[in-house]
Design an enzyme around this catalytic site. Structure first.
Site: not given
Ligand code: ATP
Ligand code: MG
Length: 560
Positions: A38, A264, A274
């Site tokens: 995102e 994760r 984020k």
């Molecule tokens: P955050 O919780 O930091 O906002 P998010 O999952 O909302 O992270 P996205 O932009 O939706 O952020 O993530 C893009 C991809 O990266 C998704 O497929 C998500 O599952 C993966 N991802 C995000 N954080 C992690 C992590 N700590 N370890 C592994 N994969 C991750």
């Molecule tokens: Mg997300």
């Protein structure tokens, strides 16, 4: 797929096993994955794990991987983030298939699928307020109850949904919900919202839409439209998988990808959220998303971490469904190992102490040539100039040596790296008793030779003051001083910021680094790996170095 990206030697893991079974059974012949960020912040080390997994699998199985922005939340999304994410993925060494994809490219199709659901009697427009909806939804132990609007006719729903799109209703006045099962044990299946009304400018579609599809609805359909074979996501989406599958089962989509969840990455001594990283930026605890202390990809890049080191890290930590809490030392170890053979070695002094060589003789006391790397003669060499006045590291001299001290003491000897053995004859102090200068003499017979009749064990780094160049050297340490800064729910994680996470010193470097471009890596002998700052280092001008990582685990405190 990219030919120049070195695929890391692949460790087996459960996702790989699934893919191999799917290839063996003929279920798939081409593997298609996607990385779906995102654009609401910069990517961090957790995302790097997901990037390396998705793009890495595509490389290993000669398939391809799409970069798709999940841009369904226009309030928080920006072009700046979207651009930075693309740059990060490329910097890590990966290439997406053809154009960047955007969930918003599918807005029209998604709208069409919603009409399809309504026509099947599987979606309805609901007028309940957000709070009422929460009440009706029930809890983990109590089933939900149907909304009074649940049995609206298809005709009425079609009419209302079209009018939602046309902007006839206020934000939040209505939503479109999937009609699944209000008594389901899985709350995600209790008629989830699939469209809401939000009058927000969108970075790509501008003001064309005032209704936006929800993530769960958008994601599965986008995957299906792109013929993704394996849709990999983190474990918190496990309970959403029945919804992912339900949705694709109802609709006439080109494919039905398989969602697979993995754990994760959580990294000790830092945070991987984020939202919290944004808080560090907005509250100015750091200088920006690319502050070298940040676990963001831009931060790590600026600090001097390498794509190869980060990729190796993600390979080492593996992929599974069990907890993936990893110590920072593992990441630092991978970076160190990568830089070990990549970075030329030079000398720098971060806390200078002046030394006068009393028996220096012009024309007789000599400089020596030194290679930039003991195992890589192809890196070349340079002269290490010697002169009457040199800098040594303040911490390499003491009048009160602890046991096993091998560096300089009054009356003692050390080897100057690539130069002579030197003895400390006199210690000069200021009125307050601080050591401000040493008077030393060299053994003229020890240039590239051991002294006769005695052993000199200690070797220290040094610089000729006449030849050295001043430099700003930024010594970074971990951003937090506890392993899990966001674990204590009663305290703000910012309270655990390490006050010593940044120390800026004016030090000295060898003149050979004068014209180094930004983002050039060096090992400063005995001090660690350093990298010229991506933005503030000026070749031939103000030299600025960031400490990437010390030579040993920085938590076994070595003096700088
Ligand atoms: P955050 O919780 O930091 O906002 P998010 O999952 O909302 O992270 P996205 O932009 O939706 O952020 O993530 C893009 C991809 O990266 C998704 O497929 C998500 O599952 C993966 N991802 C995000 N954080 C992690 C992590 N700590 N370890 C592994 N994969 C991750
Ligand atoms: Mg997300």
């Amino acid at each position: 797929m990219s030919s120049h990206t070195q695929a890391p030697a692949s460790a087996p893991h459960f996702i790989r096993n699934i893919i191999e079974a799917d290839l063996a059974s003929g279920k798939h012949t081409d593997i298609v994955t996607r990385f779906p960020p995102e654009p609401n912040g910069y990517l961090h080390i957790g995302h790097a794990k997901s990037i390396c997994l998705n793009f890495g699998l595509a490389i290993d199985y000669q398939g391809h991987c799409n970069l798709r922005f999940d841009d369904t939340n226009p309030e928080k999304e920006s072009d700046e983030y979207a651009r930075a994410i693309q740059e990060d993925v490329q910097w890590l060494g990966f290439h997406w298939q053809s154009e960047v994809r955007w969930a918003s490219d599918y807005f029209e199709q998604l709208y069409g699928y919603a009409i399809e659901l309504i026509n099947q009697g599987k979606a309805y427009v609901d007028d309940l307020s957000a709070e009422e909806m929460r009440e009706y939804r029930g809890t983990l132990t109590n089933p939900g109850k149907p909304s009074p609007y649940r049995e609206r006719s298809v005709t009425e729903n079609l009419d209302l949904f079209q009018r939602m799109r046309a902007g006839e209703f206020a934000d939040g006045a209505k939503v479109l919900r999937a009609k699944i099962d209000m008594a389901s044990g899985n709350i995600n299946l209790r008629d989830p919202t699939i469209y809401r009304i939000r009058r927000v400018h969108h970075i790509r579609t501008g003001d064309a839409w005032c209704i936006y599809p929800m993530y769960d609805y958008t994601h599965c359909i986008s995957d299906a439209l792109e013929n993704i074979t394996h849709s990999l996501c983190t474990l918190e989406f496990e309970d959403h998988r029945p919804l992912y599958d339900w949705m694709l089962d109802q609709l006439t989509v080109p494919s039905h990808p398989r969602q697979i969840e993995f754990s994760r990455l959580e990294l000790r001594y830092t945070i991987t959220s984020k939202r919290k990283l944004l808080q560090l930026v907005t509250e100015q605890h750091v200088s920006g998303w690319d502050d070298p202390r940040m676990p963001t990809i831009v931060g790590m890049r600026r600090r001097g971490y390498t794509p190869q080191g980060i990729r190796e890290f993600t390979r080492r930590i593996g992929v599974s469904k069990s907890e993936n809490v990893v110590d920072m030392a593992v990441l630092e170890g991978c970076i160190r190992e990568d830089l070990e053979s990549r970075a030329p070695r030079v000398m720098a002094v971060v806390k200078p102490l002046k030394v006068i060589i009393s028996n220096f003789v012009v024309g007789e006391s000599q400089s020596r040539e030194a290679g930039f790397h003991p195992e890589h003669p192809e890196f070349g060499s340079r002269m290490v100039p010697f002169s009457k006045e040199i800098w040594i590291e303040t911490d390499d001299f003491t009048e009160n040596p602890p046991p096993r001290w091998q560096r300089l003491i009054p009356g003692g000897e050390v080897r100057l790296r690539y130069s002579y053995v030197m003895r400390c004859d006199e210690v000069i102090k200021d009125d307050a008793g601080n050591v401000i200068e040493l008077h030393c003499s060299i053994d003229q017979d020890t240039l590239g030779k051991n002294p006769v009749g005695r052993k000199v064990k200690g070797v220290i780094h040094w610089l000729s003051s006449e030849h050295a160049l001043p430099a700003e050297i930024r010594l970074y340490d971990r951003l937090f001083n506890v392993p899990e800064p966001d674990n204590d729910k009663t305290r703000d994680f910012c309270e655990f910021i390490n006050p010593a996470s940044l120390t800026v010193v004016q030090g000295w470097v060898e003149s050979t680094v004068r014209d180094a471009a930004p983002e050039t890596h060096y090992q400063f002998e005995r001090l660690g790996y350093f990298c010229t700052d991506r933005y503030e280092h000026q070749p031939g001008g103000k030299l600025t170095f960031n400490r990437t990582v010390t030579l040993k685990d920085s938590w076994t405190k070595e003096p700088v």
